[in-house]
Design a protein around this motif. Structure first.
Motif, PDB file in Angstrom:
ATOM      1  N   THR A 109       0.858  -1.182   0.000  1.00  0.00           N
ATOM      2  CA  THR A 109       0.000   0.000   0.000  1.00  0.00           C
ATOM      3  C   THR A 109       0.892   1.230   0.000  1.00  0.00           C
ATOM      4  OG1 THR A 109      -1.600  -1.209   1.368  1.00  0.00           O
ATOM      5  CG2 THR A 109      -1.885   1.176   1.197  1.00  0.00           C
ATOM      6  N   ILE A 110       0.534   2.228  -0.806  1.00  0.00           N
ATOM      7  CA  ILE A 110       1.283   3.484  -0.830  1.00  0.00           C
ATOM      8  C   ILE A 110       0.326   4.620  -0.482  1.00  0.00           C
ATOM      9  CG2 ILE A 110       2.740   5.023  -2.194  1.00  0.00           C
ATOM     10  CD1 ILE A 110       3.459   2.662  -3.966  1.00  0.00           C
ATOM     11  N   SER A 111       0.701   5.409   0.506  1.00  0.00           N
ATOM     12  CA  SER A 111      -0.161   6.516   0.938  1.00  0.00           C
ATOM     13  C   SER A 111       0.061   7.738   0.054  1.00  0.00           C
ATOM     14  CB  SER A 111       0.146   6.878   2.393  1.00  0.00           C
ATOM     15  OG  SER A 111       1.388   7.568   2.491  1.00  0.00           O
ATOM     16  N   ARG A 112      -0.830   8.709   0.177  1.00  0.00           N
ATOM     17  CA  ARG A 112      -0.701   9.945  -0.606  1.00  0.00           C
ATOM     18  C   ARG A 112       0.547  10.727  -0.199  1.00  0.00           C
ATOM     19  NH1 ARG A 112      -4.441  12.239  -3.556  1.00  0.00           N
ATOM     20  NH2 ARG A 112      -4.321  14.321  -2.583  1.00  0.00           N
ATOM     21  N   GLY A 113       1.050  10.464   0.981  1.00  0.00           N
ATOM     22  CA  GLY A 113       2.296  11.080   1.406  1.00  0.00           C
ATOM     23  C   GLY A 113       3.533  10.359   0.897  1.00  0.00           C
ATOM     24  N   GLY A 114       3.328   9.246   0.174  1.00  0.00           N
ATOM     25  CA  GLY A 114       4.448   8.503  -0.398  1.00  0.00           C
ATOM     26  C   GLY A 114       5.021   7.433   0.501  1.00  0.00           C
ATOM     27  N   PHE A 115       4.350   7.119   1.602  1.00  0.00           N
ATOM     28  CA  PHE A 115       4.842   6.075   2.503  1.00  0.00           C
ATOM     29  C   PHE A 115       4.405   4.703   1.982  1.00  0.00           C
ATOM     30  CE2 PHE A 115       4.608   9.932   5.033  1.00  0.00           C
ATOM     31  CZ  PHE A 115       5.877   9.959   5.596  1.00  0.00           C
ATOM     32  N   VAL A 116       5.355   3.799   1.873  1.00  0.00           N
ATOM     33  CA  VAL A 116       5.104   2.465   1.336  1.00  0.00           C
ATOM     34  C   VAL A 116       4.995   1.484   2.494  1.00  0.00           C
ATOM     35  CG1 VAL A 116       5.871   0.688  -0.278  1.00  0.00           C
ATOM     36  CG2 VAL A 116       6.472   3.089  -0.682  1.00  0.00           C
ATOM     37  N   MET A 117       3.927   0.698   2.490  1.00  0.00           N
ATOM     38  CA  MET A 117       3.673  -0.246   3.582  1.00  0.00           C
ATOM     39  C   MET A 117       3.391  -1.638   3.039  1.00  0.00           C
ATOM     40  SD  MET A 117       1.163   2.442   5.502  1.00  0.00           S
ATOM     41  CE  MET A 117       0.677   3.067   3.886  1.00  0.00           C
ATOM     42  N   GLU A 118       3.862  -2.614   3.756  1.00  0.00           N
ATOM     43  CA  GLU A 118       3.495  -3.992   3.455  1.00  0.00           C
ATOM     44  C   GLU A 118       1.998  -4.134   3.693  1.00  0.00           C
ATOM     45  OE1 GLU A 118       5.241  -8.341   4.758  1.00  0.00           O
ATOM     46  OE2 GLU A 118       5.028  -6.796   6.318  1.00  0.00           O
ATOM     47  N   GLY A 119       1.304  -4.854   2.818  1.00  0.00           N
ATOM     48  CA  GLY A 119      -0.121  -5.086   2.995  1.00  0.00           C
ATOM     49  C   GLY A 119      -0.359  -6.425   3.662  1.00  0.00           C
ATOM     50  N   ARG A 120      -0.377  -7.466   2.877  1.00  0.00           N
ATOM     51  CA  ARG A 120      -0.553  -8.813   3.426  1.00  0.00           C
ATOM     52  C   ARG A 120       0.731  -9.277   4.109  1.00  0.00           C
ATOM     53  NH1 ARG A 120      -4.175 -13.648   1.124  1.00  0.00           N
ATOM     54  NH2 ARG A 120      -5.642 -12.030   1.774  1.00  0.00           N
ATOM     55  N   HIS A 121       0.568  -9.889   5.286  1.00  0.00           N
ATOM     56  CA  HIS A 121       1.719 -10.371   6.033  1.00  0.00           C
ATOM     57  C   HIS A 121       2.644 -11.234   5.153  1.00  0.00           C
ATOM     58  CE1 HIS A 121      -0.615  -9.311   9.690  1.00  0.00           C
ATOM     59  NE2 HIS A 121       0.584  -9.232  10.252  1.00  0.00           N
ATOM     60  N   ARG A 122       3.926 -11.058   5.350  1.00  0.00           N
ATOM     61  CA  ARG A 122       5.018 -11.802   4.729  1.00  0.00           C
ATOM     62  C   ARG A 122       5.305 -11.371   3.291  1.00  0.00           C
ATOM     63  NH1 ARG A 122       5.857 -17.905   6.129  1.00  0.00           N
ATOM     64  NH2 ARG A 122       7.931 -17.138   5.609  1.00  0.00           N
ATOM     65  N   SER A 123       4.540 -10.413   2.762  1.00  0.00           N
ATOM     66  CA  SER A 123       4.783  -9.966   1.387  1.00  0.00           C
ATOM     67  C   SER A 123       6.168  -9.372   1.227  1.00  0.00           C
ATOM     68  CB  SER A 123       3.727  -8.947   0.967  1.00  0.00           C
ATOM     69  OG  SER A 123       2.447  -9.508   0.914  1.00  0.00           O
ATOM     70  N   LEU A 124       6.610  -8.583   2.208  1.00  0.00           N
ATOM     71  CA  LEU A 124       7.923  -7.943   2.119  1.00  0.00           C
ATOM     72  C   LEU A 124       9.042  -8.971   2.232  1.00  0.00           C
ATOM     73  CD1 LEU A 124       9.664  -5.448   1.912  1.00  0.00           C
ATOM     74  CD2 LEU A 124       9.332  -5.059   4.366  1.00  0.00           C
ATOM     75  N   GLU A 125       8.935  -9.836   3.211  1.00  0.00           N
ATOM     76  CA  GLU A 125       9.931 -10.892   3.392  1.00  0.00           C
ATOM     77  C   GLU A 125      10.085 -11.732   2.121  1.00  0.00           C
ATOM     78  OE1 GLU A 125       9.796 -15.343   5.273  1.00  0.00           O
ATOM     79  OE2 GLU A 125       8.499 -13.812   6.153  1.00  0.00           O
ATOM     80  N   VAL A 126       8.967 -12.126   1.543  1.00  0.00           N
ATOM     81  CA  VAL A 126       9.000 -12.998   0.367  1.00  0.00           C
ATOM     82  C   VAL A 126       9.505 -12.236  -0.853  1.00  0.00           C
ATOM     83  CG1 VAL A 126       7.537 -14.331  -1.202  1.00  0.00           C
ATOM     84  CG2 VAL A 126       7.264 -14.574   1.269  1.00  0.00           C
ATOM     85  N   LEU A 127       9.116 -10.955  -0.977  1.00  0.00           N
ATOM     86  CA  LEU A 127       9.634 -10.137  -2.076  1.00  0.00           C
ATOM     87  C   LEU A 127      11.148 -10.050  -2.004  1.00  0.00           C
ATOM     88  CD1 LEU A 127       9.461  -8.069  -4.416  1.00  0.00           C
ATOM     89  CD2 LEU A 127       9.033  -6.312  -2.674  1.00  0.00           C
ATOM     90  N   ARG A 128      11.671  -9.856  -0.831  1.00  0.00           N
ATOM     91  CA  ARG A 128      13.120  -9.724  -0.681  1.00  0.00           C
ATOM     92  C   ARG A 128      13.857 -11.010  -1.049  1.00  0.00           C
ATOM     93  NH1 ARG A 128      15.005  -5.333   2.119  1.00  0.00           N
ATOM     94  NH2 ARG A 128      16.684  -6.492   3.138  1.00  0.00           N
ATOM     95  N   SER A 129      13.193 -12.152  -0.943  1.00  0.00           N
ATOM     96  CA  SER A 129      13.827 -13.411  -1.351  1.00  0.00           C
ATOM     97  C   SER A 129      13.897 -13.535  -2.868  1.00  0.00           C
ATOM     98  CB  SER A 129      13.062 -14.604  -0.774  1.00  0.00           C
ATOM     99  OG  SER A 129      11.867 -14.855  -1.501  1.00  0.00           O
ATOM    100  N   GLY A 130      12.901 -12.954  -3.553  1.00  0.00           N
ATOM    101  CA  GLY A 130      12.916 -12.908  -5.007  1.00  0.00           C
ATOM    102  C   GLY A 130      12.588 -14.192  -5.722  1.00  0.00           C
ATOM    103  N   THR A 131      12.114 -15.212  -4.995  1.00  0.00           N
ATOM    104  CA  THR A 131      11.865 -16.504  -5.647  1.00  0.00           C
ATOM    105  C   THR A 131      10.463 -17.036  -5.431  1.00  0.00           C
ATOM    106  OG1 THR A 131      12.733 -17.693  -3.718  1.00  0.00           O
ATOM    107  CG2 THR A 131      14.295 -17.180  -5.495  1.00  0.00           C
ATOM    108  N   ARG A 132       9.703 -16.436  -4.512  1.00  0.00           N
ATOM    109  CA  ARG A 132       8.378 -16.953  -4.185  1.00  0.00           C
ATOM    110  C   ARG A 132       7.354 -15.826  -4.208  1.00  0.00           C
ATOM    111  NH1 ARG A 132       9.236 -19.392   1.491  1.00  0.00           N
ATOM    112  NH2 ARG A 132      10.612 -17.593   1.665  1.00  0.00           N
TER     113      ARG A 132
END
Length: 354
Positions: A109-132
Motif C-alpha cells: 500500500t502506498i499513501s498519498r504522502g508517499g509512505f510504502v507499507m506492506e499489505g498482506r503479512h510476509r509480502s515484504l519478506e517474500v519479495l526480498r527473497s525474489g523466488t516466491r
C-alpha cells in the motif's frame, strides 16, 4: 526451513505473522543503479497490523506482473506517516471483518504522502527473497501471478500526488528487479476485472509508469511497447461505437432484447448484469477486462451473426479498410481502439480471494 511447509497443493504455506517491527530499505542486485533510490517499506508490525486469521499461502513461483489499484478513498490532505498507517489499518479491518479474508488483500500500500507499507503479512519478506510469491486477494485470477499495489485515493479525474507517484515508480522498479519482471508488465486492475480501478486518470498514466520504471532500470522501451493492448471500460450512460459493438455481442449471446443503438441505457445495463451473472463474472454493470474477452468471441468473415455486425460497425465507423477473415482478441482490441503491445493474460490456479 524457516517455519515453512510444503503442501499437497504445490505451494509453500507460511505460519501466522510473528511480532516485530522493521522499516526495510530494499537491496538491489548487482549491476543496477537503484541501490539507494527504492523507498523504505514499513512491515505489517510497523503500522500496527492485526495478526492474519489463517495461514498465508506462499507459492514456490515468481509473479510475472504488477497490478496497480487505487483505494477509492478520499484524496485527503494529511500526508503524514501516521495517516498512512491509519489507512493501512482501515483497509485490513475492511478486508478481514467485512470481506471475511484472512488478511489485507494487496501486497503493498502506498499513501498519498508517499509512505510504502506492506499489505498482506510476509509480502515484504517474500519479495526480498525474489523466488516466491505470497498469494494475495486483490484481483481474481491474478492473485498468485501478480503483485498488487494499492495507491491511496480516487483517481478518476485527478492524478496522484508527486510523493505517491515517486514511491510507486520506485516500488515497481524494485519489484521488477527482485522478480525479473519486465517494466512493460505493469497493468491496471481494470485490465482483468469489470472495474474503474485504478481510476481513469491513473490508468492513463500507466504507459508513463512503464517508461519511467524502465528508465530506473537502465532500459529503453522501444516503439509502442509502453502501450499495452487493453479493453475499453463501458459504463451506464456511455455512448459510441464501442457500446454498439457490445450491444450486438450481447444479442449474439442470446440477449436479443438489447437494441444496438450506441447508448448504454437501462436495458443494456440490465442485459450486462444478467450476462455477467451467467458467466460468473463480477456483476457490477460495467463492461471491462473481465467481460470483454468472453463477450468478444472469435468471428469469421463468412458469418451472418450479430457478432459479425459488431465487427462491421467498428470497421465502418473507424474507417478500417480491411478486416481479417478471422477476428480474434488482438483484432477486436484494434477495432475498439485499444490495441497495443500484447498483454500477459496469465492467470493463477487459485480459487476465490482469501
Amino acid at each position: 526451513m524457516d517455519g515453512i511447509r510444503m503442501t499437497r497443493c504445490g505451494f509453500l504455506a507460511g505460519g501466522l505473522a510473528l511480532a516485530g517491527t522493521a522499516v526495510l530499505g530494499p537491496t538491489l542486485g548487482a549491476g543496477t543503479a537503484l541501490a539507494s533510490s527504492s523507498p523504505p517499506i514499513t512491515d505489517c508490525a510497523g503500522w500496527g497490523a492485526r495478526p492474519n486469521s489463517d495461514i498465508v499461502p506462499i507459492w514456490n513461483r515468481r509473479p510475472v506482473k504488477i497490478l496497480v489499484h487505487h483505494t477509492a478513498t478520499p484524496n485527503g490532505g494529511d500526508l503524514s506517516e501516521g495517516a498512512g498507517y491509519s489507512l493501512a489499518r482501515s483497509i485490513q479491518r475492511f478486508h478481514m471483518d467485512t470481506r471475511g479474508w484472512l488478511d489485507t488483500g494487496q501486497h503493498f500500500t502506498i499513501s498519498r504522502g508517499g509512505f510504502v507499507m506492506e499489505g498482506r503479512h510476509r509480502s515484504l519478506e517474500v519479495l526480498r527473497s525474489g523466488t516466491r510469491q505470497v498469494e494475495g486477494a486483490h484481483c481474481t485470477g491474478q492473485n498468485v501471478v501478480a503483485v498488487g499495489i494499492e495507491n491511496e485515493g480516487t483517481y478518476i479525474d485527478t492524478v496522484p500526488t508527486g510523493a505517491l507517484w515517486d514511491s510507486l515508480r520506485a516500488t515497481c522498479a524494485y519489484i521488477c528487479i527482485q522478480y525479473g519482471i519486465a517494466p512493460t508488465e505493469l497493468y491496471g486492475h481494470r485490465d482483468f476485472k469489470n472495474t474503474a480501478c485504478p481510476g481513469d486518470a491513473l490508468y492513463a498514466m500507466l504507459p508513463r509508469l512503464r517508461g519511467e520504471v524502465a528508465g530506473l532500470l537502465g532500459r529503453n522501451i522501444e516503439g509502442g511497447a509502453a502501450h499495452k493492448a487493453s479493453w475499453p471500460l463501458l459504463r451506464p450512460g456511455d455512448t459510441g461505437d464501442a457500446v454498439t459493438a457490445a450491444q450486438y455481442l450481447l444479442r449474439d449471446n442470446g440477449l436479443t432484447e438489447v437494441i444496438p443503438n450506441g447508448h448504454y441505457d437501462a436495458a443494456t445495463s440490465d442485459a450486462v448484469l444478467r450476462y455477467q451473472y451467467a458467466t460468473g463474472a463480477e456483476d457490477v454493470g460495467m463492461i471491462g477486462g473481465e467481460t470483454w474477452p468472453v463477450l468478444a468471441r472469435t468471428v469469421r468473415s463468412s458469418e451472418d451473426s450479430d457478432a459479425a455486425k459488431a465487427v462491421e460497425t467498428l470497421a465502418a465507423r473507424r474507417g478500417v479498410e480491411s478486416v481479417p477473415d478471422v477476428v480474434d482478441r488482438p483484432d477486436w482490441q484494434r477495432l475498439l481502439g485499444t490495441g497495443g503491445a500484447p498483454a500477459d493474460l496469465t492467470a493463477d490456479p487459485t480459487g476465490p480471494p482469501r
